[in-house]
Design a protein around this motif. Sequence first.
Motif, PDB file in Angstrom:
ATOM      1  N   VAL A 224       0.859  -1.191   0.000  1.00 15.53           N
ATOM      2  CA  VAL A 224       0.000   0.000   0.000  1.00 15.53           C
ATOM      3  C   VAL A 224       0.893   1.237   0.000  1.00 15.53           C
ATOM      4  CG1 VAL A 224      -2.042  -1.035   1.017  1.00 15.53           C
ATOM      5  CG2 VAL A 224      -0.216  -0.249   2.524  1.00 15.53           C
ATOM      6  N   GLU A 225       0.539   2.213  -0.851  1.00 19.44           N
ATOM      7  CA  GLU A 225       1.436   3.341  -1.134  1.00 19.44           C
ATOM      8  C   GLU A 225       0.813   4.678  -0.734  1.00 19.44           C
ATOM      9  OE1 GLU A 225       3.724   5.383  -4.978  1.00 19.44           O
ATOM     10  OE2 GLU A 225       2.438   3.617  -5.238  1.00 19.44           O
ATOM     11  N   SER A 226       1.560   5.436   0.024  1.00 15.48           N
ATOM     12  CA  SER A 226       1.094   6.742   0.496  1.00 15.48           C
ATOM     13  C   SER A 226       1.551   7.861  -0.428  1.00 15.48           C
ATOM     14  CB  SER A 226       1.630   7.007   1.902  1.00 15.48           C
ATOM     15  OG  SER A 226       3.046   7.135   1.861  1.00 15.48           O
ATOM     16  N   LYS A 227       1.002   9.055  -0.146  1.00 19.96           N
ATOM     17  CA  LYS A 227       1.387  10.227  -0.909  1.00 19.96           C
ATOM     18  C   LYS A 227       1.135  11.469  -0.069  1.00 19.96           C
ATOM     19  CE  LYS A 227       1.042  11.837  -5.700  1.00 19.96           C
ATOM     20  NZ  LYS A 227       0.338  11.677  -6.975  1.00 19.96           N
ATOM     21  N   LEU A 228       1.968  12.481  -0.245  1.00 24.08           N
ATOM     22  CA  LEU A 228       1.777  13.731   0.477  1.00 24.08           C
ATOM     23  C   LEU A 228       0.606  14.518  -0.123  1.00 24.08           C
ATOM     24  CD1 LEU A 228       2.707  15.744   2.625  1.00 24.08           C
ATOM     25  CD2 LEU A 228       4.272  16.712   0.927  1.00 24.08           C
ATOM     26  N   PHE A 229       0.639  14.699  -1.435  1.00 25.71           N
ATOM     27  CA  PHE A 229      -0.453  15.359  -2.149  1.00 25.71           C
ATOM     28  C   PHE A 229      -0.255  15.149  -3.644  1.00 25.71           C
ATOM     29  CE2 PHE A 229       2.833  18.522  -2.484  1.00 25.71           C
ATOM     30  CZ  PHE A 229       2.603  19.167  -3.683  1.00 25.71           C
ATOM     31  N   GLY A 230      -1.259  15.531  -4.430  1.00 27.88           N
ATOM     32  CA  GLY A 230      -1.158  15.425  -5.876  1.00 27.88           C
ATOM     33  C   GLY A 230      -2.041  16.459  -6.531  1.00 27.88           C
ATOM     34  N   LEU A 231      -2.114  16.431  -7.841  1.00 30.67           N
ATOM     35  CA  LEU A 231      -2.964  17.365  -8.558  1.00 30.67           C
ATOM     36  C   LEU A 231      -4.422  17.143  -8.165  1.00 30.67           C
ATOM     37  CD1 LEU A 231      -1.438  17.200 -12.146  1.00 30.67           C
ATOM     38  CD2 LEU A 231      -1.219  19.040 -10.492  1.00 30.67           C
ATOM     39  N   GLY A 232      -5.078  18.199  -7.717  1.00 28.93           N
ATOM     40  CA  GLY A 232      -6.452  18.088  -7.276  1.00 28.93           C
ATOM     41  C   GLY A 232      -6.604  17.600  -5.853  1.00 28.93           C
ATOM     42  N   ALA A 233      -5.501  17.264  -5.214  1.00 28.63           N
ATOM     43  CA  ALA A 233      -5.534  16.796  -3.820  1.00 28.63           C
ATOM     44  C   ALA A 233      -4.447  17.514  -3.021  1.00 28.63           C
ATOM     45  CB  ALA A 233      -5.347  15.283  -3.758  1.00 28.63           C
ATOM     46  N   GLU A 234      -4.314  18.796  -3.293  1.00 26.46           N
ATOM     47  CA  GLU A 234      -3.225  19.556  -2.673  1.00 26.46           C
ATOM     48  C   GLU A 234      -3.415  19.743  -1.167  1.00 26.46           C
ATOM     49  OE1 GLU A 234      -3.309  20.832  -7.006  1.00 26.46           O
ATOM     50  OE2 GLU A 234      -4.774  20.366  -5.458  1.00 26.46           O
ATOM     51  N   ALA A 235      -4.665  19.846  -0.727  1.00 25.18           N
ATOM     52  CA  ALA A 235      -4.914  20.148   0.681  1.00 25.18           C
ATOM     53  C   ALA A 235      -5.100  18.909   1.543  1.00 25.18           C
ATOM     54  CB  ALA A 235      -6.157  21.040   0.810  1.00 25.18           C
ATOM     55  N   TYR A 236      -5.568  17.813   0.903  1.00 22.53           N
ATOM     56  CA  TYR A 236      -5.909  16.631   1.699  1.00 22.53           C
ATOM     57  C   TYR A 236      -5.800  15.372   0.848  1.00 22.53           C
ATOM     58  CZ  TYR A 236      -9.116  13.240   3.943  1.00 22.53           C
ATOM     59  OH  TYR A 236      -9.685  12.121   4.495  1.00 22.53           O
ATOM     60  N   THR A 237      -4.942  14.462   1.256  1.00 21.04           N
ATOM     61  CA  THR A 237      -4.837  13.161   0.618  1.00 21.04           C
ATOM     62  C   THR A 237      -5.318  12.108   1.602  1.00 21.04           C
ATOM     63  OG1 THR A 237      -3.006  13.828  -0.801  1.00 21.04           O
ATOM     64  CG2 THR A 237      -3.258  11.480  -0.397  1.00 21.04           C
ATOM     65  N   VAL A 238      -6.315  11.351   1.191  1.00 18.86           N
ATOM     66  CA  VAL A 238      -6.884  10.346   2.095  1.00 18.86           C
ATOM     67  C   VAL A 238      -5.814   9.335   2.509  1.00 18.86           C
ATOM     68  CG1 VAL A 238      -8.700   8.630   2.402  1.00 18.86           C
ATOM     69  CG2 VAL A 238      -9.124  10.653   0.984  1.00 18.86           C
ATOM     70  N   GLY A 239      -5.103   8.793   1.523  1.00 14.03           N
ATOM     71  CA  GLY A 239      -4.072   7.786   1.784  1.00 14.03           C
ATOM     72  C   GLY A 239      -2.734   8.411   2.130  1.00 14.03           C
ATOM     73  N   SER A 240      -2.665   9.019   3.279  1.00 15.98           N
ATOM     74  CA  SER A 240      -1.426   9.659   3.735  1.00 15.98           C
ATOM     75  C   SER A 240      -0.417   8.613   4.218  1.00 15.98           C
ATOM     76  CB  SER A 240      -1.739  10.619   4.885  1.00 15.98           C
ATOM     77  OG  SER A 240      -2.231   9.877   6.005  1.00 15.98           O
ATOM     78  N   HIS A 241       0.775   9.064   4.535  1.00 15.22           N
ATOM     79  CA  HIS A 241       1.805   8.151   5.038  1.00 15.22           C
ATOM     80  C   HIS A 241       1.347   7.491   6.335  1.00 15.22           C
ATOM     81  CE1 HIS A 241       5.631   6.389   6.023  1.00 15.22           C
ATOM     82  NE2 HIS A 241       5.769   7.143   7.092  1.00 15.22           N
ATOM     83  N   GLU A 242       0.763   8.278   7.216  1.00 17.56           N
ATOM     84  CA  GLU A 242       0.313   7.738   8.498  1.00 17.56           C
ATOM     85  C   GLU A 242      -0.803   6.708   8.309  1.00 17.56           C
ATOM     86  OE1 GLU A 242       2.445  11.401   8.966  1.00 17.56           O
ATOM     87  OE2 GLU A 242       0.651  10.940   7.774  1.00 17.56           O
ATOM     88  N   PHE A 243      -1.706   6.996   7.358  1.00 21.69           N
ATOM     89  CA  PHE A 243      -2.796   6.055   7.095  1.00 21.69           C
ATOM     90  C   PHE A 243      -2.242   4.707   6.638  1.00 21.69           C
ATOM     91  CE2 PHE A 243      -5.635   3.857   4.228  1.00 21.69           C
ATOM     92  CZ  PHE A 243      -6.835   3.843   4.916  1.00 21.69           C
ATOM     93  N   TYR A 244      -1.370   4.744   5.641  1.00 18.66           N
ATOM     94  CA  TYR A 244      -0.903   3.483   5.077  1.00 18.66           C
ATOM     95  C   TYR A 244       0.128   2.787   5.951  1.00 18.66           C
ATOM     96  CZ  TYR A 244      -3.568   3.733   0.799  1.00 18.66           C
ATOM     97  OH  TYR A 244      -4.603   3.737  -0.111  1.00 18.66           O
TER      98      TYR A 244
END
Length: 417
Positions: A224-244
């Motif tokens: 399972v792979e986390s991400k800090l943010f991406g295009l269209g998800a600059e403020a909130y990424t559901v699958g954050s590092h802590e989540f995964y």
Amino acid sequence: MSEVEKRYLAAKERYAKIGVDTDEALKKLQEVKISMHCWQGDDVKGFLNPDGELTGGIMATGNYPGAAHTPEQLRSDLEKAFAMIPGKHKVNLHAIYVDTDEKVDLNTIEPKHFSKWVDWAKEQGLGLDFNPTFFSHPMFKDNYTLASPDKEVRDFWIEHGKRSRKIAEYFGKELGQTCINNFWMPDGMKDNPIDRLSPRKRLMEALDEIFEEKLDENYTQEAVESKLFGLGAEAYTVGSHEFYMGYGLTRDKLICLDAGHFHPTEFISNKLSSLALFSKGVMLHVSRPVRWDSDHVVLMDDELTEIGRELVRNDLLPITNIGLDFFDATINRIAAWVVGTRNTQKALLKAFLEPTDDLKKIELENDFTTRMVLTEELKDFPFGDIWNQFCELNGVPVGLDWLKEVREYEKNVLLNR
């Protein structure tokens, strides 16, 4: 005796004086498989809907000629790249890289739609890894897939995840190499949300449903792979590092660390030893961030060198699966593959050429002077001569010779597409 071998023997003697066996280092490097990502070859478009636009935090920029438009073209390009890369490795596929004349969707794909990839991998002596594709699809709605509040959307993507697991299992059975199946989705919000918890709860429950069936881990393991943010998800990424990290540790999954998915001042090399203490293993995506998650071609920079050191110094290679993740459409795509893969191998070789046991002993004795001096002197050792020998032993071009072959392929093949 070739000039490369002469220089190798001289370098071998110099390394031997500090207790490093270069033959043993090359033997260890030979055993490391890199999972080379297919999506550098066609700018992440795939063949499910080749004319579709990229969505969901992914963007390939540039219009360099020669992108692959068919599975056959992509496999030809991969073969050319592997001819420049020492050793036998793996290819990392996304679900959108189906090879079939049938009309299929992400929630109807089956192992048979990838049988040509398996046949090709057998011919080439390669392994295959896999990734469900949770982007670039009409069912990616309001920037959500598995975390969507819409049950119809969630159900579509849950079915896709389940089918992807069966495809990964098929790869492992057919090829005799464990297929790593990596789950990443771009769910998030562009601006500040009110409720951060509910989407994460929905994501957790959807993943639990996908992974409900137990599969033989000799055939496939999931990451399972986390991400800090991406295009269209600059403020909130559901699958954050802590989540995964939490999900992977509690569900016994591999945790994927992507070098480009963190803050530009945050390095994953320092995370590897901590995760090794608590997780069953790591899926490592070697990439290069530039200010944000931009997945640039891997260069021989300080962080790549440090990643190689952490893996070797702490004996983490047995629990680490190394893959690449970048896409650059402004340069020759095959050259990008070759540079990124060879640099990843070089970083590991540099680490194998350290007198690790002696350095650990020196550190334990608090002899920080010798530690500093020795590690600094190593930077001037003839590493390049050891690498060139590795290339020659594997029958691949040495130095810049590989670029001539890529240019010839570009002239005869890529520019005629």
